[in-house]
Design a protein around this motif. Sequence first.
Motif: not given
Ligand SMILES: [Mg+2]
Lengths: 226, 248
Positions: B44-46, B164-167
Amino acid sequence: MTFDDFLQAFFSWEILEQAWPILWAGFLNTLVLSAVVVPLGFIGGVILALLSTLRSRWVRWPLIAWVDLFRSLPPLVLLVFVYAGLPFAGLEVSPLTAVAIGFFLNTGAYYGEILRAGIESVPHGQTEAARSTGLTALQALGHVVLPQAVRNVLPDLISNTLEVVKLTSIASVVALPELLFQARQAQSVTYNATPIMAAAVIYFVLLWPVVRLLSRLENRQMAGRR
Amino acid sequence: MPGPILEARGLHKHFGHLHVLKGVDLLVQERELVFVIGPSGSGKSTLLRCLNRLEEPSAGSITVDGIDLLDRRTDINKARQRIGMVFQSFNLYPHMTALGNVALALRKVQGRGRAEAEARAREALDRVHLADRAGHYPGQLSGGQQQRVAIARAIALEPRVMLFDEPTSALDPELVGGVLAAMRELRESGMTMVVVSHEMGFARAAADRVIFMDGGRIVEQGPPAAIFGAPQEERTRAFIGQIERNHA
Ligand SMILES: [Mg+2]
Ligand SMILES: Nc1ncnc2c1ncn2[C@@H]1O[C@H](COP(=O)(O)OP(=O)(O)OP(=O)(O)O)[C@@H](O)[C@H]1O
């Protein structure tokens, strides 16, 4: 040796008055010299630290070799080599130039290592946040990473600067009339140790406040970590 | 319906021998809020980081607001102003005030003068209800406030898409609400958003579409009610069941 002889040899007011103009000139030269070599070494350090942020091994290995070389060579040897050795290659340099080159190489390597440690102490997320808003790599470094890096290693930077100012006394071997050189001149004319004593006191008065400041910073950082 | 504002096709990402994204297609329409969920390590982050090229995709294409992001001739620093990003760990600059954090790119990237940059920065802080904290340093703000400053830092550049990455996952539970409220207001103002998060309640209430990722691929996607209520794929079912147990 009686006590009076001792006082006469090390703390003669008469001799001091006589030698003072020479010492004062030397003191001013030490200040000027420091004002030249500290920024020069710092700039050298910034350049090395910036290069160290590049990932390429074409930069990394030469950089490590460079830093290792100039941290291993005794600064005095380096200075004598630049001043007395280079002429054999047809490169005559003035004492000041020789000192400037020597300090740029030696001091730059030390400042470079300190700044590199500082840069590495800043989390990578800082750079990413800056880049994500459109800052260039250089802008991110200049506005976001370096200010934090310098703050994180401020005691080490000050400590190194202290060493550099002390080290300017080696310029006396290439006859640059800084404080130590002038004190030795005065000593040899007056046949008295008072000028050397006075030079030591001047160094102390100049640097002791910096030493105090450093201690306070170090204590504060300790407390911050706790 | 307008065309997609963000269009990623056939995205692959390798880290050495690790194949992390295995052909991801992602189309996001203007004003859409897309939620991305999936187990840890699913990419997901990638994916998100490829969308503003913090990570260089190994293959594929990305177009944002008509700009080909992977084209050599594209000025990536210019393009990134259209793509705001908010990180799990806020990543505020600790040596600058909230105002300084928001104003930096306005000045250095957009070339605005100090007064104009600060006026815009204040507006952005006002949108996340932190105008009164403009002079505070990150260390003087709560985690929730810091994350809202980070949102302000991104929206001040007037991006077309926000990532938004796990804000909220680094926040104490009582601080999550404020950040979600700010995101909801942002959404109501018409912002296109791609959100990686496991805040199911928020997803149900605000998301247009939920994407479930696993093993570097999109396994299933659809409206929140469908994905959470009647997932088609076994892996999706298992994952959602697990999250609901954790939050119960
Ligand atoms: Mg991640
Ligand atoms: N810079 C990197 N170098 C090497 N491997 C990486 C790098 N970044 C991510 N990975 C690996 O890629 C895989 C996917 O990581 P990613 O961070 O995208 O997962 P994620 O879905 O965001 O997980 P999480 O929910 O834990 O945040 C993981 O196996 C991770 O270890």
